[in-house]
Write a protein that holds these residues in place. Structure first.
Motif, PDB file in Angstrom:
ATOM      1  N   ARG A  34      29.869  39.007  42.297  1.00 14.97           N
ATOM      2  CA  ARG A  34      30.339  38.468  43.229  1.00 14.97           C
ATOM      3  C   ARG A  34      30.374  36.962  43.388  1.00 14.97           C
ATOM      4  O   ARG A  34      28.583  36.987  44.481  1.00 14.97           O
ATOM      5  N   ILE A  35      30.222  35.582  43.668  1.00 14.60           N
ATOM      6  CA  ILE A  35      29.776  34.376  43.354  1.00 14.60           C
ATOM      7  C   ILE A  35      30.296  33.259  43.721  1.00 14.60           C
ATOM      8  O   ILE A  35      30.164  32.371  43.991  1.00 14.60           O
ATOM      9  N   ASN A  36      31.754  33.982  45.062  1.00 17.38           N
ATOM     10  CA  ASN A  36      32.361  33.391  45.461  1.00 17.38           C
ATOM     11  C   ASN A  36      32.711  34.429  46.435  1.00 17.38           C
ATOM     12  O   ASN A  36      33.559  35.576  46.007  1.00 17.38           O
ATOM     13  N   PRO A  37      33.989  33.473  47.339  1.00 17.72           N
ATOM     14  CA  PRO A  37      34.517  34.719  48.634  1.00 17.72           C
ATOM     15  C   PRO A  37      35.579  35.492  47.665  1.00 17.72           C
ATOM     16  O   PRO A  37      36.680  36.057  48.416  1.00 17.72           O
ATOM     17  N   TRP A  38      36.322  34.389  46.671  1.00 18.93           N
ATOM     18  CA  TRP A  38      37.739  35.389  46.023  1.00 18.93           C
ATOM     19  C   TRP A  38      37.011  36.238  45.258  1.00 18.93           C
ATOM     20  O   TRP A  38      37.528  37.689  45.029  1.00 18.93           O
ATOM     21  N   GLU A  40      35.614  39.802  44.592  1.00 16.61           N
ATOM     22  CA  GLU A  40      35.326  41.010  45.052  1.00 16.61           C
ATOM     23  C   GLU A  40      35.160  42.960  43.871  1.00 16.61           C
ATOM     24  O   GLU A  40      36.030  43.353  43.619  1.00 16.61           O
ATOM     25  N   PRO A  41      34.240  43.423  43.418  1.00 13.95           N
ATOM     26  CA  PRO A  41      34.023  43.848  42.642  1.00 13.95           C
ATOM     27  C   PRO A  41      34.616  45.132  43.181  1.00 13.95           C
ATOM     28  O   PRO A  41      34.826  45.634  41.820  1.00 13.95           O
ATOM     29  N   LEU A 272      43.947  36.310  37.695  1.00 13.40           N
ATOM     30  CA  LEU A 272      42.379  35.212  37.486  1.00 13.40           C
ATOM     31  C   LEU A 272      41.757  34.804  38.824  1.00 13.40           C
ATOM     32  O   LEU A 272      41.135  34.142  39.337  1.00 13.40           O
ATOM     33  N   LEU A 273      43.004  34.886  40.265  1.00  9.99           N
ATOM     34  CA  LEU A 273      42.154  34.031  41.597  1.00  9.99           C
ATOM     35  C   LEU A 273      41.348  35.105  41.098  1.00  9.99           C
ATOM     36  O   LEU A 273      40.382  34.843  42.494  1.00  9.99           O
ATOM     37  N   LEU A 274      41.781  36.597  40.849  1.00 13.27           N
ATOM     38  CA  LEU A 274      40.442  37.765  41.362  1.00 13.27           C
ATOM     39  C   LEU A 274      39.464  37.342  41.035  1.00 13.27           C
ATOM     40  O   LEU A 274      38.172  37.694  41.926  1.00 13.27           O
TER      41      LEU A 274
END
Length: 288
Positions: A34-38, A40-41, A272-274
């Protein structure tokens, strides 16, 4: 795939200009960090769906008459699909990327190797920058983002490399951590007869007050996009000056584009937005 509108350009006065892009098939796409708010592993991702959606974007570019080159995906680098972050290319010179987060650092050398093997003059970066994710060529200027990824020092380095005016803009909303998530470049660098008519669309609240003032001054005719359309990465789009490839969920932005005489072309990259990327993230322009 999305079906582009092929009506004669004279109907709108907008002129489609040929583009050359670099893309990377998301064969190893997943969200494992997780390196951005979008990102979520804990949420599952569908690699096969990501590939199908990416293929639709690729096919759309080809149908519109653009050229697309491919860089081979590397196992263990799931974000390599977001090729816009791999560098910034003008006049055959490729200024390489130097990523902020360790998970993406190996992408930088991979992209620079591709540039070198394909005839570009490669400039190794000293400062942290994430390529066309934060650097947008708008007419004769380069808009350069900072705040979350690329450093302000990279803006100076960029100016030294290309000798162009660089306009620094500060991002303040962590959801819009790259400049290309908050600004879309709509018009070609040059219009008929070499007349510059560059214009943009942008999300005002993604920027600090000083940056908003700069954008208002430089682009008084810009399209101001709603928060709702920004939140579905509507601005993370690609334009050839007439056709603007956007998310089908950005309904308001789609209507705004039609009102201005552009032809919206809808391509869904929801999977891909995930990973925190959209159409522009998957598209690096190669300018010879």
């Amino acid at each position: 795939m999305a079906t582009p509108n092929t009506a004669p350009a004279i109907e709108t006065g907008r002129i489609a200009q040929h583009r050359t892009y670099l893309m990377c098939r998301p064969e190893h796409f997943t969200v494992s960090y997780r390196i951005n708010p979008w990102m979520e592993p804990a949420n599952p991702t569908d690699t096969a769906l990501a590939v199908r959606q990416w293929q639709s974007l690729y096919d759309t570019y080809i149908a519109l008459g653009h050229d697309v080159h491919l860089i081979d995906p590397i196992e263990g680098l799931p974000d390599m699909v977001y090729t816009a972050n791999g560098g910034f290319v003008i006049d055959g010179v490729a200024y390489g990327a130097k990523f902020r987060f360790q998970e993406r650092v190996p992408e930088g050398p991979a992209f620079m190797e591709w540039f070198g093997e394909n005839g570009f003059q490669v400039v190794d970066p000293v400062e942290v920058n994430e390529g066309e994710g934060d650097f947008l060529l708008v007419g004769s200027k380069v808009l350069a983002g900072t705040g979350f990824r690329s450093t302000g020092d990279s803006h100076r380095e960029l100016r030294d490399v290309f000798g162009k005016e660089v306009v620094s803009l500060t991002l303040v909303d962590p959801r819009f951590y790259h400049l290309d998530t908050a600004i879309a470049v709509l018009d070609p660098v040059e219009g008929p007869g070499g007349v510059e008519r560059a214009n943009i669309a942008y999300l005002p609240h993604a920027f600090d007050e000083a940056s908003r003032a700069v954008l208002e001054d430089l682009y008084p005719d810009a399209i101001l996009v709603s928060d709702a359309d920004g939140a579905v990465f509507g601005l993370n789009s690609a334009s050839d000056g007439r056709n603007v490839i956007i998310s089908p969920r950005a309904k308001g932005f789609e209507a705004q584009l039609r009102e201005r005489g552009y032809t919206p072309v809808l391509v869904d990259l929801s999977e891909l937005l995930l990973g925190g990327g959209g159409i522009k993230c998957c598209t690096l322009e190669l300018r010879r």
